[in-house]
Motif scaffolding. Sequence first.
Motif, PDB file in Angstrom:
ATOM      1  N   LYS A 175       0.825  -1.216   0.000  1.00  0.00           N
ATOM      2  CA  LYS A 175       0.000   0.000   0.000  1.00  0.00           C
ATOM      3  C   LYS A 175       0.856   1.262   0.000  1.00  0.00           C
ATOM      4  O   LYS A 175       0.443   2.285  -0.513  1.00  0.00           O
ATOM      5  CB  LYS A 175      -0.907   0.010   1.235  1.00  0.00           C
ATOM      6  CG  LYS A 175      -1.851  -1.187   1.338  1.00  0.00           C
ATOM      7  CD  LYS A 175      -3.148  -0.922   0.624  1.00  0.00           C
ATOM      8  CE  LYS A 175      -4.124  -2.052   0.868  1.00  0.00           C
ATOM      9  NZ  LYS A 175      -5.399  -1.819   0.174  1.00  0.00           N
ATOM     10  N   GLY A 176       1.996   1.215   0.660  1.00  0.00           N
ATOM     11  CA  GLY A 176       2.883   2.376   0.707  1.00  0.00           C
ATOM     12  C   GLY A 176       2.437   3.474   1.653  1.00  0.00           C
ATOM     13  O   GLY A 176       2.947   4.596   1.592  1.00  0.00           O
ATOM     14  N   CYS A 177       1.488   3.170   2.561  1.00  0.00           N
ATOM     15  CA  CYS A 177       1.074   4.174   3.543  1.00  0.00           C
ATOM     16  C   CYS A 177       2.131   4.249   4.656  1.00  0.00           C
ATOM     17  O   CYS A 177       2.977   3.369   4.778  1.00  0.00           O
ATOM     18  CB  CYS A 177      -0.309   3.871   4.097  1.00  0.00           C
ATOM     19  SG  CYS A 177      -0.525   2.189   4.694  1.00  0.00           S
ATOM     20  N   ASP A 178       2.075   5.336   5.451  1.00  0.00           N
ATOM     21  CA  ASP A 178       3.105   5.547   6.479  1.00  0.00           C
ATOM     22  C   ASP A 178       2.918   4.617   7.670  1.00  0.00           C
ATOM     23  O   ASP A 178       3.870   4.130   8.247  1.00  0.00           O
ATOM     24  CB  ASP A 178       3.062   7.002   6.955  1.00  0.00           C
ATOM     25  CG  ASP A 178       3.296   7.950   5.808  1.00  0.00           C
ATOM     26  OD1 ASP A 178       4.442   8.011   5.329  1.00  0.00           O
ATOM     27  OD2 ASP A 178       2.330   8.597   5.362  1.00  0.00           O
ATOM     28  N   LEU A 179       1.646   4.436   8.062  1.00  0.00           N
ATOM     29  CA  LEU A 179       1.322   3.583   9.206  1.00  0.00           C
ATOM     30  C   LEU A 179       0.225   2.612   8.808  1.00  0.00           C
ATOM     31  O   LEU A 179      -0.671   2.957   8.031  1.00  0.00           O
ATOM     32  CB  LEU A 179       0.813   4.424  10.394  1.00  0.00           C
ATOM     33  CG  LEU A 179       1.762   5.453  10.998  1.00  0.00           C
ATOM     34  CD1 LEU A 179       1.018   6.312  12.030  1.00  0.00           C
ATOM     35  CD2 LEU A 179       2.959   4.761  11.648  1.00  0.00           C
ATOM     36  N   LEU A 180       0.291   1.402   9.350  1.00  0.00           N
ATOM     37  CA  LEU A 180      -0.786   0.434   9.139  1.00  0.00           C
ATOM     38  C   LEU A 180      -1.216  -0.086  10.511  1.00  0.00           C
ATOM     39  O   LEU A 180      -0.400  -0.633  11.255  1.00  0.00           O
ATOM     40  CB  LEU A 180      -0.324  -0.715   8.244  1.00  0.00           C
ATOM     41  CG  LEU A 180      -1.430  -1.663   7.765  1.00  0.00           C
ATOM     42  CD1 LEU A 180      -2.366  -0.974   6.763  1.00  0.00           C
ATOM     43  CD2 LEU A 180      -0.853  -2.925   7.129  1.00  0.00           C
ATOM     44  N   VAL A 181      -2.486   0.139  10.845  1.00  0.00           N
ATOM     45  CA  VAL A 181      -3.037  -0.311  12.125  1.00  0.00           C
ATOM     46  C   VAL A 181      -3.665  -1.685  11.878  1.00  0.00           C
ATOM     47  O   VAL A 181      -4.616  -1.796  11.105  1.00  0.00           O
ATOM     48  CB  VAL A 181      -4.100   0.678  12.654  1.00  0.00           C
ATOM     49  CG1 VAL A 181      -4.611   0.228  14.024  1.00  0.00           C
ATOM     50  CG2 VAL A 181      -3.533   2.091  12.725  1.00  0.00           C
TER      51      VAL A 181
END
Length: 240
Positions: A175-181
């Motif tokens: 996904k390349g997002c900064d954080l993954l919860v």
Amino acid sequence: EQAGAEPGELAGRHVLITAGGTREPLDPVRYLGNKSSGKQGVALAEAALAAGAQVTLIHAPLDVAPPATARLQPIETALELRAATLAAAATADVIIMAAAVADFRPATISTGKIKKRDHGEDPVITLVRNPDILVELVAHRSAQNQQQLIVGFAAETGDDEADARTYAQAKLRRKGCDLLVVNEVGPGESGSERVFGQDNNHVEILSLDGSSPVQSAGSKRQVADVVVHLIAQKLGKNSQ
Ligand code: CTP
Ligand code: CA
């Protein structure tokens, strides 16, 4: 375990949050949906407001009331969520994709109610893929605002090949997002539901920058405070 939010740590920031499970219509009275209650997304909106942020909450139908001080934008389908989110993203410092977005939608929507008598044989529903909004947000970020912080959510299950954390790490990179919860979904030890619709949550927050995962457990609001605090820390680092 990690500390929760501090008052004012998101002052002057615009936080865009999506929440709830999208509904993909089959006809005027039926839809394909999912079990998301929207509680974690609403808790995030409350936590961000408490931290001083201006909050836009784009939400599918919710089981709980959203905070009145957020800018509320109701939607139903993944395509509506996409349009609203991409528009609001232009001015957002932070985007949190807590919504449970349908991966597929019915290929056609019947204009009239589907009738039994029109289906002598068992009907088949053809599905088509919905766009991945999170991936699009990450792709657009570079053009608009390099500093924009993007947070994804993932409900993972382990299987014979790999555990939930391994799948989550792969998803973060994809996904390349900064954080993954990340929360592990599926039946708990008692066979009861562990996440959906519940008031408590247990998550692990993974960072793309390689910093160690942060664990948080407790009420959805307590988890939200930890996520908000981590966001505030990352924003602080980015602007230095
Ligand atoms: N998401 C999105 N658009 C989609 C599907 C998911 O923006 N069409 C976002 C969700 O809001 C969430 C993140 O992507 O923040 C991860 O969702 P998840 O369903 O776990 O990931 P998928 O890529 O859909 O993979 P899976 O096959 O495991 O469902
Ligand atoms: Ca999915």
